[in-house]
Structure formats: structure tokens, C-alpha cells
Design a protein around this motif. Structure first.
Motif, short mmCIF file in Angstrom:
data_model
loop_
_atom_site.label_atom_id
_atom_site.label_comp_id
_atom_site.label_asym_id
_atom_site.label_seq_id
_atom_site.Cartn_x
_atom_site.Cartn_y
_atom_site.Cartn_z
N PHE A 104 4.32 26.33 -4.94
CA PHE A 104 5.14 25.37 -5.68
C PHE A 104 5.11 24.00 -4.99
O PHE A 104 4.83 22.98 -5.61
CB PHE A 104 6.58 25.88 -5.79
N TRP A 105 5.37 23.99 -3.68
CA TRP A 105 5.43 22.73 -2.94
C TRP A 105 4.05 22.10 -2.79
O TRP A 105 3.90 20.88 -2.88
CB TRP A 105 6.10 22.92 -1.59
N LEU A 106 3.02 22.91 -2.58
CA LEU A 106 1.67 22.37 -2.44
C LEU A 106 1.24 21.65 -3.72
O LEU A 106 0.65 20.57 -3.66
CB LEU A 106 0.67 23.47 -2.07
N GLN A 107 1.55 22.23 -4.87
CA GLN A 107 1.22 21.59 -6.14
C GLN A 107 1.88 20.21 -6.23
O GLN A 107 1.25 19.22 -6.61
CB GLN A 107 1.65 22.47 -7.30
N LYS A 108 3.16 20.13 -5.87
CA LYS A 108 3.88 18.85 -5.91
C LYS A 108 3.26 17.87 -4.90
O LYS A 108 3.03 16.69 -5.21
CB LYS A 108 5.36 19.03 -5.57
N CYS A 109 2.98 18.36 -3.71
CA CYS A 109 2.43 17.50 -2.65
C CYS A 109 1.09 16.91 -3.06
O CYS A 109 0.84 15.71 -2.85
CB CYS A 109 2.30 18.29 -1.36
N TRP B 111 1.54 14.08 -5.51
CA TRP B 111 1.98 12.85 -4.83
C TRP B 111 0.81 12.23 -4.07
O TRP B 111 0.61 11.02 -4.11
CB TRP B 111 3.14 13.14 -3.88
N LEU B 112 0.06 13.06 -3.37
CA LEU B 112 -1.06 12.56 -2.56
C LEU B 112 -2.10 11.84 -3.42
O LEU B 112 -2.62 10.80 -3.04
CB LEU B 112 -1.69 13.72 -1.77
N LYS B 113 -2.39 12.38 -4.60
CA LYS B 113 -3.39 11.76 -5.49
C LYS B 113 -2.98 10.34 -5.89
O LYS B 113 -3.84 9.51 -6.18
CB LYS B 113 -3.59 12.59 -6.76
N MET C 46 0.85 -1.18 0.00
CA MET C 46 0.00 0.00 0.00
C MET C 46 0.89 1.23 0.00
O MET C 46 1.88 1.30 0.73
CB MET C 46 -0.91 0.01 1.23
N LEU C 47 0.53 2.21 -0.82
CA LEU C 47 1.28 3.46 -0.93
C LEU C 47 0.67 4.49 0.03
O LEU C 47 -0.50 4.84 -0.09
CB LEU C 47 1.22 3.95 -2.38
N ILE C 48 1.48 4.94 0.97
CA ILE C 48 1.04 5.86 2.02
C ILE C 48 1.71 7.22 1.84
O ILE C 48 2.91 7.31 1.63
CB ILE C 48 1.44 5.32 3.42
N TYR C 49 0.90 8.28 1.96
CA TYR C 49 1.40 9.65 1.94
C TYR C 49 1.53 10.10 3.39
O TYR C 49 0.55 10.09 4.14
CB TYR C 49 0.41 10.55 1.19
N LEU C 50 2.73 10.47 3.80
CA LEU C 50 2.97 10.90 5.18
C LEU C 50 3.05 12.42 5.23
O LEU C 50 3.94 13.03 4.64
CB LEU C 50 4.27 10.28 5.71
N ALA C 51 2.11 13.02 5.93
CA ALA C 51 2.03 14.48 6.04
C ALA C 51 2.23 14.91 7.48
O ALA C 51 2.01 14.14 8.41
CB ALA C 51 0.67 14.97 5.55
N GLY C 52 2.61 16.16 7.66
CA GLY C 52 2.75 16.71 9.00
C GLY C 52 3.47 18.03 8.98
O GLY C 52 3.96 18.48 7.94
N PRO C 53 3.56 18.69 10.13
CA PRO C 53 4.21 20.00 10.22
C PRO C 53 5.68 19.93 9.82
O PRO C 53 6.37 18.97 10.13
CB PRO C 53 4.07 20.36 11.70
N TYR C 54 6.14 20.98 9.16
CA TYR C 54 7.55 21.07 8.77
C TYR C 54 8.07 22.50 8.84
O TYR C 54 9.03 22.77 9.54
CB TYR C 54 7.73 20.51 7.36
N THR C 55 7.44 23.41 8.12
CA THR C 55 7.96 24.77 7.99
C THR C 55 8.01 25.49 9.33
O THR C 55 7.08 25.41 10.14
CB THR C 55 7.10 25.57 6.99
N HIS C 56 9.12 26.19 9.55
CA HIS C 56 9.32 26.95 10.78
C HIS C 56 10.37 28.02 10.48
O HIS C 56 11.20 27.84 9.60
CB HIS C 56 9.81 26.02 11.90
N SER D 106 6.86 10.72 1.45
CA SER D 106 6.85 11.84 2.38
C SER D 106 7.35 13.09 1.68
O SER D 106 8.52 13.17 1.31
CB SER D 106 7.76 11.55 3.58
N PRO D 107 6.47 14.08 1.50
CA PRO D 107 6.92 15.31 0.86
C PRO D 107 7.98 16.03 1.69
O PRO D 107 8.82 16.74 1.15
CB PRO D 107 5.65 16.14 0.73
N ILE D 108 7.96 15.81 3.00
CA ILE D 108 8.95 16.44 3.85
C ILE D 108 10.32 15.82 3.61
O ILE D 108 11.32 16.53 3.46
CB ILE D 108 8.54 16.36 5.33
#
Length: 122
Positions: free
Chosen positions: A63-68, A71-73, A1-11, A41-43
Motif C-alpha cells: 500500500f505504502w510503496l504504491q503511494k511512494c 509521489w516519486l514520479k 525544484m520538487l525533491i522526494y526525500l527517502a530513507g529508513p523508517y520502519t522498525h 517526504s513519504p515518511i
């Protein structure tokens, strides 16, 4: 199964971003070993790639949201990781990804670290 791992990153602090990157690497490894998942994982991907990009591209949210979202789709499910220092709801990008997954009917699992253990919930 292909899993997209998301979470906080930018700071604002690059050291915090490095810590968040390391936390995502550890969780991606654990998910891969424990569940035989293939994790996107986009991070993890973005952290390494952005160091080789012009400064303006490194923090270009659109830019990054478009890529993310591309990948998520491609994924079967999304796992959303809240960090001890930052709940996923504090991350504008992660909140957008959760909404996108919901609209696309991509199953979403929420994860937290409690006492060193990974727990799931809503």
C-alpha cells in the motif's frame, strides 16, 4: 525544484520509528530553508496519516510503496537519507525507491550525517 526525500523508517520499535520521523522532519526543513526546495517526504506524510488508519494499513508495505512511487514520479530529484543507526541499503523500501528512480531517470543524491553535518556522496 520538487525533491522526494527517502530513507529508513520502519522498525519493530515504535520509538525508533519516531526518531527516524523526527530526523526526516529536520532534514526536510533544512533542505527547504537552505536550498529553497519543495520537499515531499513519504515518511513525514505517512507517519502522520498512518496514526489515523486501521492497524493493517499502517504496515502494509505494498500500500505504502504504491503511494511512494506515485509521489516519486512527480519529483524532479530524489534525496536519499542514511541515518546514523541505519544505512539506506538496510531499508528494503528505500532500495526499491532508488531502483525505481534509476529506471525512471530521476536524479538521485545520497546524504549522510557526519558529526552533525549533512554530506553527499554515492
Amino acid at each position: 525544484m520538487l525533491i522526494y526525500l527517502a530513507g529508513p523508517y520502519t522498525h519493530a520499535n515504535p520509538e525508533v520509528m519516531e526518531q527516524r520521523y523526527q530526523a526526516h522532519c529536520a532534514l526536510a526543513a533544512q533542505l527547504t530553508l537552505d536550498n529553497s526546495f519543495t520537499v515531499i517526504s513519504p515518511i513525514i506524510l505517512g507517519h502522520s496519516m498512518s496514526k489515523r488508519m486501521p492497524t493493517e494499513a499502517q504496515r502494509d508495505r505494498d500500500f505504502w510503496l504504491q503511494k511512494c512511487l506515485q509521489w516519486l514520479k512527480a519529483c524532479h530529484a530524489m534525496y536519499v537519507f542514511s541515518l546514523p543507526d541505519c544505512d539506506y541499503k538496510q531499508s528494503a523500501g528505500t532500495v526499491l525507491e532508488v531502483g525505481f528512480a534509476s529506471r525512471q531517470a530521476i536524479p538521485t543524491v545520497f546524504l549522510w550525517v557526519l558529526g552533525g553535518d549533512i554530506v553527499t556522496g554515492k
